[in-house]
Design an enzyme around this catalytic site. Structure first.
Site, PDB file in Angstrom:
ATOM      1  CB  SER A 131       9.858  11.796  53.010  1.00 40.99           C
ATOM      2  OG  SER A 131       8.787  11.498  52.189  1.00 40.99           O
ATOM      3  CG  ASP A 156       2.415  20.272  54.699  1.00 35.70           C
ATOM      4  OD1 ASP A 156       2.978  19.464  54.573  1.00 35.70           O
ATOM      5  OD2 ASP A 156       1.580  20.644  55.482  1.00 35.70           O
ATOM      6  CG  ASP A 167      -0.470  11.253  53.627  1.00 33.26           C
ATOM      7  OD1 ASP A 167       0.585  11.010  53.679  1.00 33.26           O
ATOM      8  OD2 ASP A 167      -0.860  11.917  54.560  1.00 33.26           O
ATOM      9  N   GLY A 205       2.087  11.696  58.679  1.00 33.26           N
ATOM     10  CA  GLY A 205       3.197  12.091  59.780  1.00 33.26           C
ATOM     11  C   GLY A 205       2.430  12.465  61.121  1.00 33.26           C
ATOM     12  CD  GLU A 229       1.113  18.323  57.972  1.00 32.27           C
ATOM     13  OE1 GLU A 229       2.256  18.127  57.557  1.00 32.27           O
ATOM     14  OE2 GLU A 229       0.076  17.533  57.927  1.00 32.27           O
TER      15      GLU A 229
END
Ligand code: 5RP
Length: 236
Positions: A35, A90, A93, A106, A112
């Site tokens: 997000s 990017d 978390d 995600g 990534e």
């Protein structure tokens, strides 16, 4: 704080915009997932449309990033067609004081890691709530596993002292499936004292594709926070 209806959303928007503002014309840009990065992708599109930014090409880290890039008019390329990535943006978390990360909320951490590691400059965009002293304090560690190896990998992780749980889909019966058609095990470790060693140990288990520890990959961490009721972005 009272002026901000959703402070976390505002922090994500501001930090995403701040990262996108650092992208220069004529560059290859790694497009992260999540997000927060979505706001960076949106802002890249705004800059392209206004003419402030020209001639960039994006390399998406997920189906989500690809869809957003197309929506915001960002031309895409692939790793087969380019010999470098200038900059990648990017989310994460968790971020520790050494700029090591846990990613994979995600389920996109495999692609990534490929894209973010290749970039000359990897910028991490997070809200202040993602900063931790020790990785694993607030977030389970994602591990992508090929489906037929699920049970032996779970047993091996238990032997390493982790508590594994299979990630389940949302609005989908059964497990979450990655963009590569694999599954994700989320692992609780009591403490991750040596992230570099754990990253290697997990990736050495047969059947593990990639785990969400990103050690020594981030160049810059931009942190969105709220100060005196106003959103601000600082470099960590
Ligand atoms: C996806 C990721 C994301 O970057 C991470 O989960 C952060 O997401 P968000 O910006 O939505 O909080 O690693 O695999």
């Amino acid at each position: 704080m009272s002026t901000l209806t959703d402070p976390v959303k505002v922090m994500k928007q501001e930090v995403g915009k701040a990262a996108a503002a650092r992208v220069q014309s004529g560059t290859i840009v790694g497009l992260g997932t999540g997000s927060t990065t979505a706001y960076a992708i949106e802002h890249l599109g705004v800059r392209l449309k206004s003419g402030d930014l020209k001639d960039i090409q994006g390399i998406p880290t997920s189906f989500q990033a690809e869809v957003l890039a197309k929506q915001y008019g960002i031309p895409l390329t692939t790793l087969d067609a380019v010999d470098r990535i200038d900059i990648a943006i990017d989310g994460a978390d968790e971020v520790d004081p050494q700029k090591n990360l846990i990613k994979g909320g995600g389920a996109a951490h495999t692609r990534e890691k490929v894209v973010d590691s290749l970039a000359d400059q990897f910028i991490v965009v997070v809200d202040a709530g993602k900063l931790v002293d020790l990785l694993g304090s607030t977030f389970l560690l994602p591990v992508e596993v090929i489906p037929m190896a699920m049970t032996p990998v779970m047993r091996a992780i238990e032997k390493l002292g982790g508590k594994p749980e299979l990630r389940m889909g949302v609005k989908k019966a059964g497990p979450a499936i990655t963009d590569q058609g694999n599954m994700v095990i989320d692992v609780k470790f009591d403490s991750i004292d040596n992230p570099a060693e754990l990253e290697k140990t997990l990736n050495n288990l047969p059947g593990v594709l990639e785990n969400g520890l990103f050690v020594g990959v981030a160049d810059l961490v931009l942190v969105g926070e709220v100060k005196d009721g106003n959103p601000v972005v600082r470099e960590m």
